[in-house]
Design an enzyme around this catalytic site. Structure first.
Site, PDB file in Angstrom:
ATOM      1  N   CYS A   1       4.290   7.956   7.638  1.00 12.95           N
ATOM      2  CA  CYS A   1       4.137   6.154   7.137  1.00 12.95           C
ATOM      3  C   CYS A   1       4.904   5.616   8.893  1.00 12.95           C
ATOM      4  O   CYS A   1       3.698   4.321   9.190  1.00 12.95           O
ATOM      5  CB  CYS A   1       5.696   5.822   6.645  1.00 12.95           C
ATOM      6  SG  CYS A   1       6.312   3.992   6.337  1.00 12.95           S
TER       7      CYS A   1
ATOM      8  N   CYS B   1       2.449   3.772   6.975  1.00 13.14           N
ATOM      9  CA  CYS B   1       2.705   2.811   6.546  1.00 13.14           C
ATOM     10  C   CYS B   1       2.244   1.583   7.431  1.00 13.14           C
ATOM     11  O   CYS B   1       1.562   0.099   8.048  1.00 13.14           O
ATOM     12  CB  CYS B   1       3.848   2.251   6.118  1.00 13.14           C
ATOM     13  SG  CYS B   1       3.925   3.666   4.922  1.00 13.14           S
TER      14      CYS B   1
ATOM     15  N   LYS C   1      -1.073   1.567   9.579  1.00 13.73           N
ATOM     16  CA  LYS C   1      -1.728   0.115   8.824  1.00 13.73           C
ATOM     17  C   LYS C   1      -1.800  -0.642   8.995  1.00 13.73           C
ATOM     18  O   LYS C   1      -2.946  -1.840   8.965  1.00 13.73           O
ATOM     19  CB  LYS C   1      -1.823   1.784   7.595  1.00 13.73           C
ATOM     20  CG  LYS C   1      -2.552   0.750   6.374  1.00 13.73           C
ATOM     21  CD  LYS C   1      -1.986  -0.127   5.271  1.00 13.73           C
ATOM     22  CE  LYS C   1      -0.604   0.286   5.135  1.00 13.73           C
ATOM     23  NZ  LYS C   1      -0.837   0.535   3.803  1.00 13.73           N
TER      24      LYS C   1
ATOM     25  N   GLY D   1       9.914  24.915  10.080  1.00 10.78           N
ATOM     26  CA  GLY D   1      11.220  25.682   8.907  1.00 10.78           C
ATOM     27  C   GLY D   1      10.535  26.856   8.004  1.00 10.78           C
ATOM     28  O   GLY D   1       9.501  26.044   7.146  1.00 10.78           O
TER      29      GLY D   1
ATOM     30  N   GLY E   1     -13.850   7.861  -0.467  1.00 12.09           N
ATOM     31  CA  GLY E   1     -12.690   8.343  -1.072  1.00 12.09           C
ATOM     32  C   GLY E   1     -12.061   6.899  -2.046  1.00 12.09           C
ATOM     33  O   GLY E   1     -13.564   5.699  -1.559  1.00 12.09           O
TER      34      GLY E   1
ATOM     35  N   SER F   1      -9.137   5.516  -3.221  1.00 12.82           N
ATOM     36  CA  SER F   1      -7.745   5.781  -3.124  1.00 12.82           C
ATOM     37  C   SER F   1      -7.736   4.839  -2.386  1.00 12.82           C
ATOM     38  O   SER F   1      -8.549   3.520  -1.630  1.00 12.82           O
ATOM     39  CB  SER F   1      -7.214   6.714  -2.655  1.00 12.82           C
ATOM     40  OG  SER F   1      -7.030   6.910  -1.146  1.00 12.82           O
ATOM     41  N   TYR F   2      -5.852   4.242  -2.546  1.00  9.82           N
ATOM     42  CA  TYR F   2      -5.765   3.290  -1.378  1.00  9.82           C
ATOM     43  C   TYR F   2      -6.062   2.932  -0.195  1.00  9.82           C
ATOM     44  O   TYR F   2      -6.323   2.759   0.777  1.00  9.82           O
ATOM     45  CB  TYR F   2      -4.098   2.976  -2.091  1.00  9.82           C
ATOM     46  CG  TYR F   2      -3.046   3.523  -1.586  1.00  9.82           C
ATOM     47  CD1 TYR F   2      -2.529   3.390   0.218  1.00  9.82           C
ATOM     48  CD2 TYR F   2      -2.914   4.606  -2.474  1.00  9.82           C
ATOM     49  CE1 TYR F   2      -1.523   4.613   0.197  1.00  9.82           C
ATOM     50  CE2 TYR F   2      -1.992   5.790  -1.644  1.00  9.82           C
ATOM     51  CZ  TYR F   2      -1.311   5.427  -0.454  1.00  9.82           C
ATOM     52  OH  TYR F   2      -0.320   7.146  -0.392  1.00  9.82           O
TER      53      TYR F   2
ATOM     54  N   GLU G   1      -8.041   0.459   2.089  1.00 10.06           N
ATOM     55  CA  GLU G   1      -7.054  -0.156   3.240  1.00 10.06           C
ATOM     56  C   GLU G   1      -7.829  -0.139   4.164  1.00 10.06           C
ATOM     57  O   GLU G   1      -8.189  -0.664   5.172  1.00 10.06           O
ATOM     58  CB  GLU G   1      -5.803   0.186   3.551  1.00 10.06           C
ATOM     59  CG  GLU G   1      -4.899   0.193   2.165  1.00 10.06           C
ATOM     60  CD  GLU G   1      -3.426   0.373   2.275  1.00 10.06           C
ATOM     61  OE1 GLU G   1      -2.667  -0.291   1.704  1.00 10.06           O
ATOM     62  OE2 GLU G   1      -3.371   2.144   2.566  1.00 10.06           O
TER      63      GLU G   1
ATOM     64  N   GLY H   1      -7.648  11.817  -0.937  1.00  9.97           N
ATOM     65  CA  GLY H   1      -6.395  12.230  -1.994  1.00  9.97           C
ATOM     66  C   GLY H   1      -5.486  13.594  -0.303  1.00  9.97           C
ATOM     67  O   GLY H   1      -5.926  13.614   0.408  1.00  9.97           O
TER      68      GLY H   1
ATOM     69  N   HIS I   1       7.005 -25.477  -4.580  1.00  8.15           N
ATOM     70  CA  HIS I   1       5.002 -26.010  -4.124  1.00  8.15           C
ATOM     71  C   HIS I   1       4.667 -25.671  -2.227  1.00  8.15           C
ATOM     72  O   HIS I   1       6.201 -26.948  -2.316  1.00  8.15           O
ATOM     73  CB  HIS I   1       5.112 -26.942  -4.732  1.00  8.15           C
ATOM     74  CG  HIS I   1       3.511 -28.236  -5.134  1.00  8.15           C
ATOM     75  ND1 HIS I   1       3.001 -27.032  -5.685  1.00  8.15           N
ATOM     76  CD2 HIS I   1       3.135 -29.119  -4.085  1.00  8.15           C
ATOM     77  CE1 HIS I   1       1.781 -27.895  -6.072  1.00  8.15           C
ATOM     78  NE2 HIS I   1       1.828 -28.857  -4.688  1.00  8.15           N
TER      79      HIS I   1
ATOM     80  N   GLU J   1       4.336 -19.564  -6.959  1.00 11.95           N
ATOM     81  CA  GLU J   1       4.463 -20.539  -7.944  1.00 11.95           C
ATOM     82  C   GLU J   1       3.887 -20.422  -9.376  1.00 11.95           C
ATOM     83  O   GLU J   1       3.962 -20.721 -10.079  1.00 11.95           O
ATOM     84  CB  GLU J   1       4.750 -22.121  -7.156  1.00 11.95           C
ATOM     85  CG  GLU J   1       3.203 -22.559  -7.100  1.00 11.95           C
ATOM     86  CD  GLU J   1       3.232 -24.070  -6.711  1.00 11.95           C
ATOM     87  OE1 GLU J   1       3.855 -24.513  -7.375  1.00 11.95           O
ATOM     88  OE2 GLU J   1       2.438 -24.579  -5.660  1.00 11.95           O
TER      89      GLU J   1
END
Length: 527
Positions: A90, A95, A98, A163, A228, A230-231, A235, A319, A502, A507
């Site tokens: 992220c 995120c 992006k 690890g 691709g 995907s989002y 994006e 993916g 408004h 709304e």
């Protein structure tokens, strides 16, 4: 069985304990560590493998609850050699960069719109990818540093090391210099997330970049092919188009699999109408580098004929794979999904507990859970409290809102139309919908054809809301508030009895009154 403490440099004999009989090699490896007297060893209450948002949240929470905690984080370079710091996907390659580059593209549109509002904007304004990239990367680096400071402030020990599990209570940590140390722990949390996967085609891994690379490019990408649907693909393709780059998105089948397909197709139409080119039902076959440094892409078209085209950049967004391959999880009894290689959770009534009682998984590496940063963070914190604060609260993975930051933003929470029909049947749901015109789009005559809202409810009174979907400016900001209501069981009557603000896009949700079933025109007219 926890490993005994190892005193560096001590000279004494140790009878090696019996470890997991299913993997004698691991037991022998651990014995060699103990016998060598050269490796460091430490004992913890909790070790978190993975320094992304979820892992860090879990580690810090556990430390605040008085436990001794360590975090291991190690970034393997991408196929193109890109590396980054602490914070996970992220912060570094997801995120945060992006959304910032999405904002850069929106500002470009705003500059164009400003002329209609009386601003005397010169016609020759240009964008500097280099300047944007430098500032975005500097901000990301500040977050990397901030995470390290937070860990120190909260007494979490941080290892920039890879690890691997030796047994269910022991982790081998290897740093970038190859130095090894053993960590003995009561509990382990796997929070390693995932990395992009690249199709196995000639030249794919050699020449294509992924989302691991695009945000760290210092030179403009030029004419770009995004492979691709995907989002991530939409994006990235969206902000590249918005920044003025000639952008093509190659789609094998449908857009945004798993999302509401009516909304997904509206997004595709909007992007296509606003400058992004789509190649539908096409599959890449080969990538070759040309003599002038470009990339020749061969692909099958919708008629299974080979076509070729040259691009400056090829971005694969096909993916992601869970980063569990090198953890040795299977050998110590942690069940993984055969297809995704993610950790299967839900054992003994705990959503994040694996098949090994003291090993847990959170975030993108946990099978069947939303791959969203706030989900990982909340799940990590709740897990820490169950482990060390006598809490019984489990993470609720239902009705979680999200937003796809395409040029026309898509916010959603709850069921898609397809899911609602599958679960309840068409006759037992009611869908209220509207095409609306954001006021800020009117004067500059922006495209509003895909500004759309859909509210999915149960058919019978009181018509409990099952899902809400919004396409339009600031959809992410709008959907957050409604998600609280929908998680609380709000009904259609309660929504339309609410007075709107408004003039706003939000709304329009409380004004919904046309059903799909009626066949009436759902286009909003006037105020």
């Amino acid at each position: 069985m926890a490993a005994p403490m190892l005193i560096k440099g001590a000279r004494f004999k140790i009878k090696c304990p019996t470890f997991n009989s299913r993997n004698k090699n691991n037991s022998l490896l651990f014995c060699r560590f103990l016998a060598s007297g050269k490796e460091n060893s430490s004992r913890y209450d909790l070790v978190v493998i993975g320094g992304g948002s979820g892992g860090l949240a879990c580690a810090k929470e556990a430390s605040q609850l008085g436990r001794k905690v360590a975090v291991l984080d190690f970034v393997k370079p991408s196929t193109q050699g890109t590396r980054w710091g602490l914070g996970g996907t992220c912060v570094n390659v997801g995120c945060i960069p992006k959304k910032l580059i999405h904002q850069a593209a929106l500002l470009g549109h705003a500059i164009q719109d400003s002329r209609s509002f009386g601003w005397n904007v010169p016609p020759d304004i240009t964008h500097s990818w280099e300047k944007m990239s430098e500032n975005v990367q500097n901000y990301v680096r500040s977050l990397n540093w901030g995470h390290r400071v937070q860990l120190k402030d909260k007494n979490v020990e941080y290892f920039n090391a890879l690890g691997t599990l030796v047994d269910q209570n022991t982790i081998k940590a290897v740093d970038k210099k190859g130095e090894e140390r053993l960590l003995s722990t009561e509990n382990i949390v796997i929070a390693v997330g995932g990395r992009p996967k690249i199709p196995e085609i000639p030249g794919g891994r050699e020449y294509a970049i992924t989302s691991d690379d695009i945000f760290w490019m210092t030179k403009p990408p030029g004419k770009t092919l995004v492979v691709g649907a995907s989002y991530i693909a939409l994006e990235c393709g969206g902000f590249l188009s918005g920044l003025g780059f000639e952008t093509t998105i190659m789609v094998r089948s449908i857009l945004l699999r798993g999302f509401d397909q009516q909304m997904a197709n509206h997004i595709g139409d909007y992007m296509m109408n606003n400058g992004t080119r789509f190649l539908r039902e096409c599959v890449p076959q080969k990538i070759e580098k040309t003599s002038n440094g470009q990339y020749l892409v061969s692909y099958y078209d919708e008629n299974q004929q080979i076509q070729q085209e040259t691009f400056d950049t090829v971005l694969m967004a096909t993916g992601r794979n869970a980063e569990t391959g090198g953890l040795n999880l299977g050998n110590i009894g942690v069940n993984l999904d055969e297809s995704s290689h993610k950790v299967i959770g839900g054992y003994h009534g705990d959503n994040e507990k694996s098949s090994v009682s003291n090993i847990y998984a959170i975030g993108d590496v946990l099978q069947g859970r939303p791959e969203l940063t706030p989900v990982a963070i909340k799940a990590g914190r709740l897990l820490a409290h169950r482990l060390y604060d006598n809490s019984q609260i489990q993470m609720d993975y239902n009705k979680i809102a999200t937003t796809v930051f395409t040029p026309i933003e898509y916010g959603c929470v709850g069921m898609s139309e397809e899911m609602a029909v599958e679960q309840f049947g068409e006759d037992d749901i009611e869908i209220y919908h509207a095409f609306y015109k954001p006021l800020e789009f009117t004067v500059p005559e922006r495209d509003v054809a895909q500004c759309y809202i859909k509210l999915i409810c149960k058919h019978n009174v009181p018509q409990t809301v099952l899902g809400l979907h919004i396409l339009g400016p600031n959809a992410g900001e709008i959907i957050q508030g409604f998600s609280v209501a929908i998680r609380s069981g709000v009904t259609y009557e309660e929504i339309i009895s609410t007075v709107g603000i408004h003039p706003t896009c939000a709304e329009e949700v409380v004004k919904l009154n046309i059903t799909k079933r009626s066949g009436l025109d759902p286009t909003v007219t006037g105020c």
